[in-house]
Enzyme design. Structure first.
Site, PDB file in Angstrom:
ATOM      1  N   ASP A  20      40.880  34.582  18.924  1.00  0.00           N
ATOM      2  CA  ASP A  20      41.740  35.045  20.010  1.00  0.00           C
ATOM      3  C   ASP A  20      42.543  36.254  19.551  1.00  0.00           C
ATOM      4  O   ASP A  20      43.350  36.164  18.619  1.00  0.00           O
ATOM      5  CB  ASP A  20      42.676  33.927  20.457  1.00  0.00           C
ATOM      6  N   LYS A  30      31.858  26.223  36.244  1.00  0.00           N
ATOM      7  CA  LYS A  30      32.979  26.850  36.941  1.00  0.00           C
ATOM      8  C   LYS A  30      32.572  27.175  38.376  1.00  0.00           C
ATOM      9  O   LYS A  30      31.411  27.520  38.639  1.00  0.00           O
ATOM     10  CB  LYS A  30      33.400  28.142  36.228  1.00  0.00           C
ATOM     11  N   ARG A  60      25.830  32.766  39.413  1.00  0.00           N
ATOM     12  CA  ARG A  60      25.746  33.795  38.381  1.00  0.00           C
ATOM     13  C   ARG A  60      24.659  33.395  37.396  1.00  0.00           C
ATOM     14  O   ARG A  60      24.668  32.288  36.859  1.00  0.00           O
ATOM     15  CB  ARG A  60      27.069  33.934  37.642  1.00  0.00           C
ATOM     16  N   GLY A  86      41.322  43.338  28.489  1.00  0.00           N
ATOM     17  CA  GLY A  86      41.423  44.635  29.155  1.00  0.00           C
ATOM     18  C   GLY A  86      42.505  44.678  30.213  1.00  0.00           C
ATOM     19  O   GLY A  86      43.199  45.681  30.375  1.00  0.00           O
ATOM     20  N   ARG A 132      45.012  37.661  20.840  1.00  0.00           N
ATOM     21  CA  ARG A 132      46.460  37.481  20.964  1.00  0.00           C
ATOM     22  C   ARG A 132      47.051  36.885  19.694  1.00  0.00           C
ATOM     23  O   ARG A 132      48.146  37.283  19.250  1.00  0.00           O
ATOM     24  CB  ARG A 132      46.782  36.602  22.174  1.00  0.00           C
ATOM     25  N   ASP A 145      23.399  39.172  35.767  1.00  0.00           N
ATOM     26  CA  ASP A 145      24.219  40.062  34.955  1.00  0.00           C
ATOM     27  C   ASP A 145      23.451  41.286  34.478  1.00  0.00           C
ATOM     28  O   ASP A 145      24.043  42.292  34.098  1.00  0.00           O
ATOM     29  CB  ASP A 145      24.755  39.306  33.731  1.00  0.00           C
TER      30      ASP A 145
END
Length: 411
Positions: free
Chosen positions: A282, A15, A89, A331, A284, A146
């Site tokens: 998930d 990414k 990262r 969140g 959701r 991190d």
């Protein structure tokens, strides 16, 4: 105009976001999904348009090559020389890296040696760094960790109750993770509230596929839910979170497992919301059927239960809390989950404003005016935090922005 590429090199994803160095504007972003698989997918967003195409991307070097070539072809950059810095990262920095750092050969070697703390992450991130070193040899590279934000934990909070010599010989301790996100949202909270961060007690809830909670006092992390690795703490999408270690050996015997890595894979990829519900990792999906499916409801209840326990323990640890932050996918975007969590703290006088919780977007306060503590939703932006570290560590004569100084003064 100088540009910086912020990169997250994973084992199966790559990414990135491209920023103007001068004004923090994100010019383009994209990713390679299913890296190393025959059905790799390359995605990019630029100038309000989205492009997605199936293309086999076998290695991190080929992902970097494809990204750079695409940025050039769509005219996001005029030449590779425009990308003067690359920020990475990196998950595990151990006790070596207490801050972000400019990359050199020694740093690459150290990140590689720390791979046993994050075997699914650090090797991929080294591969990403080395690919840019080859393809953009003149660009300055910076690694942001991190774990760095959690280096302010005290021994009472980072040590485990095992023989002390294991810490001395093998470095066995809590390292935490997701510190870049916790650092970013806590500084944003202080700015939003108009209060100095060194006067605030903050609990940051990063609730995504991976999830952690951080206790932040006076701008410093003092305890965090993830431990020696990111596998412990909260129950997550497919991670078990905190469990009795004897359960591991018990299950290995029952399941006739002799390879510890196989058991670790179960705890990481077959547990959590997925393992309890038997339906989906998930949240959701589970929220949509929890009223009809008892196991979906159980998974949601367990998820909430673990979060409430950590928030409650951190309020006690800090003798109170001034602000509770919700960030990351769940969140930021799930008002029902936020409501279910905060309902447990009404006895403390911490109350939500239902309209603010359900009807607002972006950074906002969702607690009621008479709430004893502020409750905030703050979209995380780890890439921007890394960008600011890049500028802080490498300098840029064209940038005149006190945010970079703030990012180091509150570290």
């Amino acid at each position: 105009m100088s540009k910086v590429l912020i990169v997250n090199s994973g084992s199966s994803t790559f990414k990135w976001k491209l920023f103007n160095l001068q004004d923090e504007k994100c010019i383009a972003e994209g990713m390679v999904d299913r890296l190393g698989k025959e059905d790799s997918v390359f995605k990019i967003k630029f100038d309000g348009k989205k492009l997605s195409k199936n293309k086999y991307v076998p290695t991190h070097e080929s992902a970097v090559t494809l990204t750079l070539h695409t940025l050039l072809s769509i005219k996001a950059i005029k030449s590779y020389d425009e990308i003067t810095r690359v920020g990475h990262r990196v998950v595990a920095g151990g006790t070596i890296f207490k801050d972000s750092v400019v990359v050199d050969s020694k740093v690459i070697k150290q990140i590689s040696e720390l791979s046993e703390l994050a075997p699914l992450h650090n090797p991929s991130q080294v591969a990403g760094i080395e690919a840019f070193e080859k393809l953009l040899p003149d660009a300055i590279q910076v690694a942001a960790f991190d774990t760095s934000f959690h280096q302010t934990l005290k021994p009472a909070n980072y040590l485990y109750g095992v023989p002390y010599e294991y810490y001395e010989k093998y470095g066995v301790r809590k390292f935490g993770a997701q510190g870049i996100s916790h650092r970013y949202v806590s500084t944003q909270a202080a700015e939003f509230l108009g209060k100095p961060i060194d006067k605030l007690r903050i609990i940051s809830c990063h609730l995504g596929s991976g999830a952690s909670i951080d206790a932040i006092e006076n701008g410093k992390s003092i305890d965090t839910s993830m431990g020696f690795t990111p596998e412990s703490g909260l129950m997550m999408s497919s991670r078990a979170g905190d469990i009795d270690p004897s359960l591991v050996t018990y299950l290995m015997k029952k399941l006739n497992i002799t390879d510890a890595d196989e058991m670790t894979d179960i705890l990481n990829n077959e547990s959590g919301l997925l393992g309890i519900s038997g339906i989906s990792p998930d949240l959701r999906d589970l929220m949509a059927v929890k009223d009809e499916n008892p196991r979906a409801k159980l998974a949601v209840d367990m998820y909430i239960n673990r979060i409430v326990k950590y928030i409650g323990s951190y309020i006690s640890l800090m003798n109170g809390v001034d602000a509770i932050i919700f960030t990351a996918g769940t969140g930021e975007n799930n008002p029902d989950i936020r409501s279910m969590i905060m309902e447990h703290f009404r006895y403390m006088g911490i109350k939500l404003d239902d309209d603010a919780n359900r009807n607002s977007k972006g950074t906002r306060k969702i607690s009621s005016e008479d709430s004893q503590s502020d409750v905030l939703v703050i979209p995380t932006n780890e890439e921007l935090m890394i960008l600011r570290d890049v500028v802080r560590l490498t300098g840029n004569e064209d940038v005149h922005n006190d945010k970079y100084q703030e990012s180091v003064s509150t570290f």
